[in-house]
Design a protein around this motif. Structure first.
Motif, short mmCIF file in Angstrom:
data_model
loop_
_atom_site.label_atom_id
_atom_site.label_comp_id
_atom_site.label_asym_id
_atom_site.label_seq_id
_atom_site.Cartn_x
_atom_site.Cartn_y
_atom_site.Cartn_z
N UNK A 46 35.31 50.04 -12.66
CA UNK A 46 34.65 49.43 -11.49
C UNK A 46 35.26 49.96 -10.21
N UNK A 47 36.58 49.93 -10.11
CA UNK A 47 37.24 50.39 -8.89
C UNK A 47 37.00 51.87 -8.65
N UNK A 48 36.93 52.65 -9.72
CA UNK A 48 36.64 54.07 -9.57
C UNK A 48 35.20 54.29 -9.08
N UNK A 49 34.27 53.49 -9.58
CA UNK A 49 32.87 53.61 -9.12
C UNK A 49 32.74 53.24 -7.66
N UNK A 50 33.45 52.20 -7.24
CA UNK A 50 33.38 51.77 -5.84
C UNK A 50 34.10 52.76 -4.95
N UNK A 51 35.22 53.27 -5.42
CA UNK A 51 36.05 54.24 -4.71
C UNK A 51 36.25 53.80 -3.26
N UNK A 52 35.91 54.62 -2.33
CA UNK A 52 35.98 54.27 -0.91
C UNK A 52 34.57 53.91 -0.46
N UNK A 70 36.41 30.46 -16.15
CA UNK A 70 36.14 29.62 -17.31
C UNK A 70 35.18 28.47 -17.00
N UNK A 71 35.21 27.95 -15.77
CA UNK A 71 34.30 26.86 -15.40
C UNK A 71 32.90 27.37 -15.06
N UNK A 72 32.75 28.66 -14.95
CA UNK A 72 31.47 29.26 -14.59
C UNK A 72 31.54 29.89 -13.22
N UNK A 73 30.68 30.83 -12.99
CA UNK A 73 30.67 31.54 -11.72
C UNK A 73 31.67 32.69 -11.73
N UNK A 74 31.70 33.41 -10.62
CA UNK A 74 32.59 34.57 -10.53
C UNK A 74 33.88 34.20 -9.79
N UNK A 75 34.88 35.04 -9.99
CA UNK A 75 36.14 34.86 -9.27
C UNK A 75 36.02 35.32 -7.83
N UNK A 76 35.25 36.40 -7.63
CA UNK A 76 35.15 36.97 -6.28
C UNK A 76 33.91 37.85 -6.18
N UNK A 77 33.75 38.40 -5.02
CA UNK A 77 32.71 39.41 -4.77
C UNK A 77 33.40 40.64 -4.22
N UNK A 78 32.95 41.80 -4.66
CA UNK A 78 33.52 43.04 -4.12
C UNK A 78 32.44 43.78 -3.35
N UNK A 79 32.89 44.44 -2.30
CA UNK A 79 31.98 45.22 -1.46
C UNK A 79 31.90 46.65 -1.98
N UNK A 80 30.71 47.22 -1.88
CA UNK A 80 30.52 48.62 -2.24
C UNK A 80 29.45 49.21 -1.35
N UNK A 81 29.35 50.52 -1.36
CA UNK A 81 28.39 51.24 -0.55
C UNK A 81 27.40 51.98 -1.44
N UNK A 82 26.12 51.81 -1.17
CA UNK A 82 25.11 52.54 -1.93
C UNK A 82 25.12 54.03 -1.59
N UNK A 83 25.82 54.41 -0.52
CA UNK A 83 25.96 55.83 -0.17
C UNK A 83 26.83 56.57 -1.17
N UNK A 84 27.84 55.88 -1.73
CA UNK A 84 28.80 56.56 -2.60
C UNK A 84 28.85 55.99 -4.01
#
Length: 133
Positions: A46-52, A70-84
């Motif tokens: 995932x981190x490699x796909x997001x890269x910079x 465990x209770x449901x839902x995500x831990x966080x949201x990560x930002x990414x760019x559709x350019x890269x």
């Protein structure tokens, strides 16, 4: 000891044995599917796909729910760019990560806070997609 003469002793022994076997296979010792990719390896992909997450405008910035509480839902949201970032591939790998973490949560009887994490706004700031806090 003659087990035929003391059925209560035999029953007690078998009950204790079953309890011990059950405890040996409890949460921490459960068999984890070793053929499935590890969370660390999926996280690295995932981190490699997001890269910079470079951007020239906010329209190319996105977020994706990451992790499985465990209770449901995500831990966080990560930002990414559709350019890269290949959005389709990223979605596939994040789904695999989330599914794997959900399975581990169930297998290991994990707990977490049940606070829901809301999707943050994402902006293009100094040429990089970032979430607003």
């Amino acid at each position: 000891m003659n087990w035929q003469r003391t059925p209560l002793a035999a029953l007690t022994f078998l009950s204790a044995l079953l309890i011990l076997v059950g405890c040996a296979r409890s949460r921490g010792d459960s068999e984890i599917d070793s053929s499935a990719p590890s969370l660390d390896s999926l996280r690295a992909v995932v981190l490699n796909l997001i890269d910079q997450p470079s951007c020239t405008s906010p329209e190319v910035c996105r977020t994706i729910a990451f992790g499985s509480k465990p209770c449901g839902g995500s831990w966080s949201y990560v930002a990414y760019s559709t350019q890269v970032t290949d959005s389709v591939r990223l979605s596939e790998v994040v789904a695999a990560f989330n599914d794997r973490e959900k399975s581990l949560n169930q297998e290991l009887g994990r707990a977490s806070d049940c606070r829901m994490v809301t999707r943050p706004q994402v902006i293009c700031q100094t040429g990089k997609c970032v979430t607003e806090q």
